[in-house]
Write an enzyme that holds these catalytic residues in place. Structure first.
Site, PDB file in Angstrom:
ATOM      1  N   TYR A 249       0.840  -1.199   0.000  1.00 43.10           N
ATOM      2  CA  TYR A 249       0.000   0.000   0.000  1.00 43.10           C
ATOM      3  C   TYR A 249       0.871   1.243   0.000  1.00 43.10           C
ATOM      4  CZ  TYR A 249      -3.842  -3.031   1.653  1.00 43.10           C
ATOM      5  OH  TYR A 249      -4.771  -4.010   1.791  1.00 43.10           O
TER       6      TYR A 249
ATOM      7  N   GLU B   3     -20.676   2.879  20.860  1.00 42.72           N
ATOM      8  CA  GLU B   3     -21.508   3.277  19.712  1.00 42.72           C
ATOM      9  C   GLU B   3     -21.914   4.748  19.728  1.00 42.72           C
ATOM     10  OE1 GLU B   3     -24.315   0.185  20.486  1.00 42.72           O
ATOM     11  OE2 GLU B   3     -23.512  -1.126  18.921  1.00 42.72           O
TER      12      GLU B   3
END
Ligand code: ZN
Ligand code: ZN
Length: 430
Positions: free
Chosen positions: A332, A408
């Site tokens: 990458y 969350e």
């Protein structure tokens, strides 16, 4: 004073041409929170490894179609790409989420804990969203719903890229190069700018982190084979010892970071992770094989480090009468946030999270294949807080571990900031 005020007003009018949509985004994102959490839990409970994200892809495609978004499935094997056409002409803004999980056995006690198992490299293992890509998918599904609800007011179009196989291109079962392959299949051709985020288990909920320029490292595989001449261990003068030569090479490589790289600009890493040579105490072997990893920031530094590795290995070997073969495999590239785009988007991040909640991140030596999109068009990749408020980042389990956990509470901010990027960018391009 008047002279000063008018240009300022004009400037803010141009820069935030669509800021009038922000309150609608805020409202809609907040109203979608429980839905996004539900999606995330469902995906978390059904994790899929790279290029096997079949169930996840279907869930995404069904959702996008229900919103009237044009969908293409099967890109880079399991990728899903949706295009939302805005009501007015303007740029194409891309948003990306990665979908793959990891071969990690979840240890966190959650009602939606993953119990999925697989055979990986011949070993039984669990499968877990241990990098938080489940949250990226759910957040982007939410953004699609937010923006689809205001399509008539959008001055341009939005491309939603749900990408497979971010984690590893050499993993068993991975047949595409994730982002790289999507680019080769033309996903960026009509895109003007791209944005993405990564959740962080060690950054507090409510915070956003970013860095201009090279932000995450390029990753390359290194292999050095030192060829000597085999000899009896008792008479080393009759051969060429590749073990001694390999040792000198490992030591020599340390001077790249200490003497060749300008460390005031960007860090770099050269790690030799394995050395194999010889089978017996009194035989000098014929060759030694070494493998390692190289982490660099930006093309120029990468070229310098590769050049120095080759010079050091081959010349040290030559001085010993041995021969070194150097193979570097580029994986990458460095994740480089376009400085101009990044500067323009700081205001969007500050508006979404509050100025005090924006961190300017240090460079990260981990890699991200978001870099492939950024080589095509200007892009910005940011970090989103996923650690519970007041948590201690030094004691919080890191990504890719069985105890990895995401709070969350940051999902609404994730939806808001990505949506702000889209409408603010469109406003600037008017
Ligand atoms: Zn990861
Ligand atoms: Zn990740």
């Amino acid at each position: 004073m008047r002279k000063l005020i008018i240009p300022l007003l004009l400037l803010s009018g141009t820069a935030f041409g669509q800021s009038k949509l922000r309150p609608t985004i805020d409202q809609k994102a907040a109203s979608l929170e429980s839905k996004v959490i539900e999606w995330r839990r469902d995906i978390h409970q059904h994790p899929e490894l790279g290029n096997n994200e079949v169930r996840t892809a279907k869930k995404i495609a069904d959702h996008l179609r229900s919103l009237g978004i044009e969908v293409t499935e099967g890109m880079a094997v399991t990728g899903v790409v949706g295009v939302l056409k805005g009501g007015k002409p303007g740029p194409m803004v891309a948003l990306r989420a990665d979908m793959d999980a990891l071969p990690v056995t979840e240890r966190v006690d959650l009602p939606f804990k993953s119990t999925v198992t697989t055979t990986y490299n011949g070993q039984e293992t669990g499968v877990m969203h241990a990098c938080g890509h489940d949250t990226h998918v759910a957040i982007l599904m939410g953004v699609a719903e937010v923006l689809a609800g205001m399509r008539n007011q959008l001055e341009g179009s939005v491309k939603f890229i749900f990408q497979p196989a971010e984690e590893g291109i050499y993993e068993p079962g991975v047949t595409s190069w994730g982002a790289k392959q999507l680019v080769e299949e033309g996903v960026m051709k009509d895109v003007d700018a791209i944005f993405g985020l990564h959740i962080s288990s060690q950054t507090e909920v409510g915070k956003i982190g970013y860095r201009s320029g090279p932000a995450q490292a390029a990753v390359d595989n290194l292999e050095i084979i030192v060829h000597g001449t085999q000899a009896h261990g008792a008479s080393p003068w009759s051969g060429v010892d590749p073990i001694v030569t390999a040792s000198q090479i490992v030591t020599g490589l340390q001077t790249i970071l200490s003497r060749s790289v300008n460390i005031t600009q960007n860090p770099a890493v050269v790690t030799v992770g394995a050395i194999h040579g010889g089978i017996r105490h009194n035989i000098i072997p014929e060759k030694v094989e070494m493998i390692g990893t190289i982490r660099t920031f930006g093309d120029e530094q990468q070229a310098l480090v590769h050049k120095r590795i080759t010079e050091i290995a081959t010349n040290i070997a030559e001085s010993a009468g041995a021969r070194a073969e150097v193979n570097i495999q580029k994986l990458y590239p460095s994740t480089v946030n376009d400085p101009e785009l990044t500067a323009k988007m700081v205001a969007s991040m500050e508006a979404a999270a509050g100025k005090e909640n924006i961190n300017y991140n240090p460079p990260v030596t981990g890699a991200e294949d978001f870099s492939f999109y950024q080589r095509e068009k200007p892009g910005l990749f940011i970090g989103l807080g996923g650690m519970k408020k007041g948590g201690d980042p030094t004691k919080t389990p890191s990504h890719h571990t069985p105890d990895f956990y995401i709070d969350e509470g940051g999902f609404v901010l994730g939806m808001r900031v990505l949506s702000y990027f889209v409408v603010d960018y469109m406003g600037m391009k008017k």
